[in-house]
Design a protein around this motif. Structure first.
Motif, short mmCIF file in Angstrom:
data_model
loop_
_atom_site.label_atom_id
_atom_site.label_comp_id
_atom_site.label_asym_id
_atom_site.label_seq_id
_atom_site.Cartn_x
_atom_site.Cartn_y
_atom_site.Cartn_z
N ASN A 45 0.81 -1.21 0.00
CA ASN A 45 0.00 0.00 0.00
C ASN A 45 0.85 1.27 0.00
N LYS B 252 -2.76 5.65 4.15
CA LYS B 252 -2.79 4.47 3.30
C LYS B 252 -2.78 3.15 4.09
N VAL C 287 -3.76 -0.05 6.19
CA VAL C 287 -4.97 -0.86 6.38
C VAL C 287 -4.81 -1.81 7.57
N CYS D 292 -2.61 -4.32 8.16
CA CYS D 292 -2.47 -5.73 7.79
C CYS D 292 -1.38 -6.44 8.59
N THR E 216 -16.31 -3.54 0.79
CA THR E 216 -15.55 -4.13 1.89
C THR E 216 -15.24 -5.57 1.56
N CYS F 298 -7.63 -7.70 7.20
CA CYS F 298 -7.65 -6.23 7.10
C CYS F 298 -8.82 -5.75 6.26
N GLN F 299 -9.53 -6.65 5.61
CA GLN F 299 -10.79 -6.37 4.90
C GLN F 299 -10.61 -5.45 3.69
N ARG F 300 -9.46 -5.55 3.05
CA ARG F 300 -9.20 -4.74 1.84
C ARG F 300 -8.90 -5.64 0.65
N CYS F 301 -9.51 -6.83 0.62
CA CYS F 301 -9.25 -7.79 -0.45
C CYS F 301 -9.51 -7.20 -1.83
N TYR F 302 -10.51 -6.32 -1.93
CA TYR F 302 -10.94 -5.79 -3.22
C TYR F 302 -9.90 -4.87 -3.87
N THR F 303 -8.89 -4.45 -3.10
CA THR F 303 -7.86 -3.58 -3.67
C THR F 303 -6.83 -4.36 -4.48
N CYS G 278 -3.05 -7.40 -1.41
CA CYS G 278 -2.90 -8.24 -0.21
C CYS G 278 -1.43 -8.46 0.09
#
Length: 500
Positions: free
Chosen positions: A31, A49, A51, A53, A100, A415-420, A423
């Motif tokens: 990130n 920035k 998250v 993780c 999310t 961290c619930q940011r898989c859609y970015t 990872c």
């Protein structure tokens, strides 16, 4: 440009006495939170920035880093919470839908934690699993109304079955949403344990076809990668109607995740968005679903079970009755805590019902209609440990699906940011540099260890009940007692209160 009224979610605390400016955090953060400043000869961090993780914290050689919630807080308000206000500010700034990853994290009741298991004491002696055989094997598929036996042998051939060494399967995780290394780890572990993984709607990578005997292939609304070879490459076929994180909603894999491998596997153009429509455009009734079920059975020469996966919704019992009568061999039900790579936040947090209540309602309905033997029930949606599994079996499930717990075992830090697609642990990404961070052999071993540990615990719990085979527990709700539940909740679950 709009003004951002929000402070960062997380605060990065760098201990200057411990930090040696080795730049491990700079290299590890996908990130781009950390950056080495050549002018000042030190590392600076952009907290907006972050998250959380944990990658930089875990790999820092001197333990110089820690991350915590940003100290500034909104004025306390039980209705207008900080989360609600942050969401409003984000949408006021971007004008977009909130996305999310992973499952519902709201403090709704977790019914697994409000059920207690029975144990033998005097009149029904317990069983020692270390000294006596305990059976965790389960068969999934349609069972006949009666067995016709002649001269000690079955006179008829049973419908196709899936044989599970333990009543656990890896839920649908599609290649594209997760990396090839993550997919391979799941397939390797399923093969070694004697259970099944699920391709999800992302097709079946050719390099994983050698694990086909332990793989369920999915037919979703986008029909990505679906052809005759695909259908016959797995041990079973699953029609995906819905999932717990986003009932009634389709899927979307961004084009930046569609590299050459994903493109070939999903049979879509390189770099194009993979859009799964909300409905199957050939299914608008139970009769349409029945036609697809039998089309898939024809395509696989009636040698493989065909299942249907749905989200747990308010009329789930009636839906499952129709699915069973439509010829499905297995029904997978995904509760509202089910995880995902990406979902609209409002859908994830407000649509669907708990898997515990859905399971109890479906099992009760199918038994009342006399068709429970015609279909196997598999449930998922935040199965966290072996006790959850035992309780699910006692409520009426034949087996469970796990996904989030499997990802955590492989290294996911939620961290619930898989859609970015960024990872840091190499799981929910297609970035080749990030993917390399996940060693499939190591991840597979961790999965095998997890299921092995849960198996030992399940045998201990069964032995404590005086039961030596998991099938004897299925639907035996007398082994459950509710605690802290209302009379209405107890009635839906079909269990008695503790002390009764």
């Amino acid at each position: 440009m709009s003004i951002n009224y929000l402070m960062p979610e997380f605060y990065i605390d760098r201990n200057s006495d411990k930090c040696i400016d080795c730049q491990v955090c700079v290299r590890q953060c996908a990130n781009e939170v950390h950056e080495y400043d050549e002018d000042y000869k030190k590392i600076i961090s952009d907290e907006t920035k972050c998250v959380n993780c944990h990658r930089c914290v875990v790999l820092c050689p001197t333990r110089a880093l820690s991350i915590r919630k940003y100290p500034i807080e909104f004025r306390e308000n039980a209705n207008w919470t900080s989360g609600v206000m942050r969401d409003i500010c984000k949408q006021a700034e971007t004008g977009g839908i909130l996305l999310t990853g992973m499952g519902n994290d709201k403090p709704y009741p977790i019914y697994w934690d409000k059920m207690l298991l029975n144990a033998s004491q005097v009149t029904n002696p317990s069983i020692d699993p270390l000294r006596e055989p305990m059976e965790l094997k389960m068969f999934l598929g349609r069972k006949p109304d009666e067995l016709k036996i002649k001269n000690g042998k079955l006179e008829e051939q049973l419908p196709p079955q899936l044989e599970l060494e333990v009543p656990i399967m890896f839920s649908a995780l599609s290649f594209g949403a997760i990396s090839f290394n993550a997919s391979k780890a799941l397939a390797m572990a399923a093969s070694e344990i004697g259970i099944y993984c699920n391709t999800g709607e992302g097709g079946f990578h050719r390099d994983l076809h050698l694990y086909g005997n332990n793989t369920i292939v999915q037919v979703a609304s986008g029909r990505f990668g679906v052809d005759s070879e695909y259908l016959n490459a797995g041990a079973a076929v699953e029609i995906k109607i819905g999932q717990g994180a986003k009932p009634g909603i389709g899927g979307h894999l961004p084009g930046e995740k569609v590299g050459e491998d994903v493109s070939q596997t999903r049979m879509i153009p390189l770099g194009s968005d993979a859009i799964s429509p909300a409905p199957h455009h050939d299914i608008y009734s139970i009769e349409d679903l029945r036609q697809l079920i039998f089309s898939l059975k024809e395509a696989t020469d009636y040698k493989k079970p065909v299942g249907v996966k749905i989200a747990a919704v308010h009329n789930v019992a009636a839906i499952c009755s129709g699915i069973a009568r439509a010829g499905a061999d297995i029904i997978a039900i995904d509760g509202y805590r089910g995880g995902t790579g990406a979902a609209p936040t409002r859908i994830r947090d407000n649509v669907g019902i708990p898997i515990e209540l859905a399971l109890a309602a479906v099992d009760e309905r199918l038994r009342a209609e006399g068709i429970r033997n015609q279909v196997s029930l598999v449930v998922g949606g935040s199965i966290r440990n072996s006790a959850d599994i035992i309780k699910a079996i006692a409520l009426g499930a034949d087996a469970v699906n796990i996904a989030s717990s499997a990802l955590i075992a492989m290294g996911c830090h939620m961290c619930q940011r898989c859609y970015t697609g960024k990872c840091n642990w190499g799981i929910a990404t297609q970035d080749p540099q990030l993917t390399k961070r996940l060693n499939p052999e190591i991840a597979s071993k961790r999965l095998v260890n997890l299921i092995g540990a849960w198996s030992h615990e399940m045998k201990e719990m069964l032995g404590g009940m005086g039961i030596n085979a998991i099938e004897s527990l299925r639907g035996n709700r007398l082994m459950l007692r509710g605690i802290g539940l209302t009379d209405r909740e107890l009635k839906i679950l079909g269990i008695l209160p503790a002390g009764e």
